[in-house]
Scaffold this motif. Structure first.
Motif, PDB file in Angstrom:
ATOM      1  N   VAL A   1       0.864  -1.368  -0.134  1.00 32.06           N
ATOM      2  CA  VAL A   1      -0.271  -0.228   0.439  1.00 32.06           C
ATOM      3  C   VAL A   1       1.145   1.424   0.473  1.00 32.06           C
ATOM      4  O   VAL A   1       0.613   2.062  -0.012  1.00 32.06           O
ATOM      5  CB  VAL A   1      -1.290  -0.033   1.182  1.00 32.06           C
ATOM      6  N   ALA A   2       2.297   1.351   0.519  1.00 32.67           N
ATOM      7  CA  ALA A   2       2.751   2.294   0.553  1.00 32.67           C
ATOM      8  C   ALA A   2       3.048   2.133  -0.740  1.00 32.67           C
ATOM      9  O   ALA A   2       3.935   3.414  -0.656  1.00 32.67           O
ATOM     10  CB  ALA A   2       4.204   2.040   2.109  1.00 32.67           C
ATOM     11  N   VAL A   3       3.812   1.390  -0.981  1.00 33.95           N
ATOM     12  CA  VAL A   3       4.657   1.538  -2.366  1.00 33.95           C
ATOM     13  C   VAL A   3       3.197   2.117  -3.472  1.00 33.95           C
ATOM     14  O   VAL A   3       3.644   3.187  -4.139  1.00 33.95           O
ATOM     15  CB  VAL A   3       5.959   0.774  -3.547  1.00 33.95           C
ATOM     16  N   ALA A   4       2.644   1.720  -3.420  1.00 32.63           N
ATOM     17  CA  ALA A   4       0.991   2.426  -4.681  1.00 32.63           C
ATOM     18  C   ALA A   4       0.875   3.632  -4.418  1.00 32.63           C
ATOM     19  O   ALA A   4       0.536   4.424  -5.251  1.00 32.63           O
ATOM     20  CB  ALA A   4       0.574   0.775  -4.710  1.00 32.63           C
TER      21      ALA A   4
ATOM     22  N   GLY B   1       3.757   9.408  -7.886  1.00 36.94           N
ATOM     23  CA  GLY B   1       4.210  10.008  -9.013  1.00 36.94           C
ATOM     24  C   GLY B   1       5.671  10.327  -8.408  1.00 36.94           C
ATOM     25  O   GLY B   1       6.843  10.326  -8.959  1.00 36.94           O
ATOM     26  N   VAL B   2       5.684   9.363  -6.912  1.00 33.38           N
ATOM     27  CA  VAL B   2       6.889   9.678  -6.351  1.00 33.38           C
ATOM     28  C   VAL B   2       7.866   8.567  -7.167  1.00 33.38           C
ATOM     29  O   VAL B   2       7.996   6.804  -7.979  1.00 33.38           O
ATOM     30  CB  VAL B   2       7.141   9.275  -4.818  1.00 33.38           C
ATOM     31  N   ARG B   3       9.046   8.853  -7.866  1.00 35.08           N
ATOM     32  CA  ARG B   3      10.093   8.313  -7.784  1.00 35.08           C
ATOM     33  C   ARG B   3      11.589   7.558  -7.588  1.00 35.08           C
ATOM     34  O   ARG B   3      12.587   7.892  -7.954  1.00 35.08           O
ATOM     35  CB  ARG B   3      10.601   8.494  -9.762  1.00 35.08           C
ATOM     36  N   ALA B   4      11.527   7.942  -6.441  1.00 36.57           N
ATOM     37  CA  ALA B   4      12.327   7.324  -5.388  1.00 36.57           C
ATOM     38  C   ALA B   4      12.752   5.769  -5.411  1.00 36.57           C
ATOM     39  O   ALA B   4      12.435   5.046  -6.230  1.00 36.57           O
ATOM     40  CB  ALA B   4      11.651   7.690  -4.054  1.00 36.57           C
TER      41      ALA B   4
ATOM     42  N   SER C   1      16.543   1.134  -8.945  1.00 36.27           N
ATOM     43  CA  SER C   1      15.887   1.010  -9.240  1.00 36.27           C
ATOM     44  C   SER C   1      14.454   1.666  -8.885  1.00 36.27           C
ATOM     45  O   SER C   1      14.749   1.656  -7.417  1.00 36.27           O
ATOM     46  CB  SER C   1      15.282  -0.818  -9.309  1.00 36.27           C
ATOM     47  N   PRO C   2      14.094   2.475  -9.172  1.00 39.08           N
ATOM     48  CA  PRO C   2      12.648   3.482  -8.503  1.00 39.08           C
ATOM     49  C   PRO C   2      11.599   2.936  -8.691  1.00 39.08           C
ATOM     50  O   PRO C   2      11.423   1.880  -8.976  1.00 39.08           O
ATOM     51  CB  PRO C   2      12.671   4.209  -9.597  1.00 39.08           C
ATOM     52  N   LEU C   3      11.076   2.865  -7.249  1.00 45.20           N
ATOM     53  CA  LEU C   3       9.395   2.633  -6.547  1.00 45.20           C
ATOM     54  C   LEU C   3       8.619   2.831  -8.489  1.00 45.20           C
ATOM     55  O   LEU C   3       8.613   3.354  -8.392  1.00 45.20           O
ATOM     56  CB  LEU C   3       9.129   3.719  -5.839  1.00 45.20           C
ATOM     57  N   GLY C   4       8.130   1.217  -8.466  1.00 38.96           N
ATOM     58  CA  GLY C   4       7.072   1.016  -9.307  1.00 38.96           C
ATOM     59  C   GLY C   4       6.756   0.071  -9.104  1.00 38.96           C
ATOM     60  O   GLY C   4       6.390  -0.531  -8.417  1.00 38.96           O
ATOM     61  N   PRO C   5       5.447  -0.534 -10.585  1.00 45.58           N
ATOM     62  CA  PRO C   5       4.853  -1.730 -10.740  1.00 45.58           C
ATOM     63  C   PRO C   5       5.475  -2.938  -9.941  1.00 45.58           C
ATOM     64  O   PRO C   5       5.169  -4.037  -9.245  1.00 45.58           O
ATOM     65  CB  PRO C   5       4.621  -2.019 -11.963  1.00 45.58           C
ATOM     66  N   ARG C   6       6.755  -3.258 -10.374  1.00 44.09           N
ATOM     67  CA  ARG C   6       7.576  -4.199  -9.719  1.00 44.09           C
ATOM     68  C   ARG C   6       7.806  -3.991  -8.726  1.00 44.09           C
ATOM     69  O   ARG C   6       7.566  -5.384  -8.456  1.00 44.09           O
ATOM     70  CB  ARG C   6       9.190  -4.431 -11.041  1.00 44.09           C
TER      71      ARG C   6
END
Length: 185
Positions: A90-93, A99-102, A112-117
């Protein structure tokens, strides 16, 4: 079913042990993880450090519960793991939706930035923890060969989950790989 529980114990245990240890491998690792929580923009700065400590302590608790023999400690470990993974998902989603790409600091200093993976990986791990919880209370005799296969499988799949971001990065075009700057020619 007991072999599945053994495999899931090791898979989830490896993932949580690697995650916890990577965050305390030094002052910088802990600081980077704490800062990454802030970079996700999901909590105020006053909660970054306490949240980081709570996450790491909970990850080690999962490892401890899964390491002790007995179906009920394993059940508790799997339930704690499933709950943590659900919160992480939930936090990553939420961060990705904003729009966070940390960078993901799930296992240390990944680029690797946060994302669907990460969301997908966490959902798969939630499923594994739930399967472990369902199969943990089952008892009966075990064959050494079946146990060996379950142990080996759990270790391999756990290791693959830990390095999944790095494996997936191998399939990106070189100019789009995380952490690499594009040539401006």
């Amino acid at each position: 079913m007991q072999y599945i529980a053994i495999g899931m114990r090791l898979l989830i245990g490896v993932v949580f042990l690697a995650s916890a240890v990577s965050k305390i491998m030094g002052r910088r690792a802990f600081g980077d993880f704490t800062t990454s929580l802030g970079g996700m923009r999901i909590m105020p700065p006053s909660l970054w450090r306490p949240a980081a400590i709570l996450v790491i302590a909970s990850e080690f608790a999962v490892c401890g519960l899964l390491a002790f023999p007995g179906p009920f400690t394993a059940l508790a470990g799997f339930l704690l793991a499933a709950g943590l993974l659900a919160v992480f998902t939930v936090a990553v989603a939420t961060a990705v939706h904003r729009g966070v790409r940390a960078p993901c600091r799930c296992f240390g200093g990944a680029a690797s930035p946060l994302g669907p993976r990460q969301i997908t990986r966490n959902l798969i791990l939630v499923l594994c923890a739930v399967v472990g919880a369902v199969t943990a209370p089952m008892t009966g005799p075990l064959a050494p060969a079946g146990t060996a296969v379950a142990v080996f499988g759990g270790l391999v799949w756990g290791g693959l989950a830990v390095v999944s971001d790095e494996i997936l990065d191998l399939f990106h075009p070189i100019d789009k790989a995380p952490g690499l700057a594009r040539d401006s020619r």
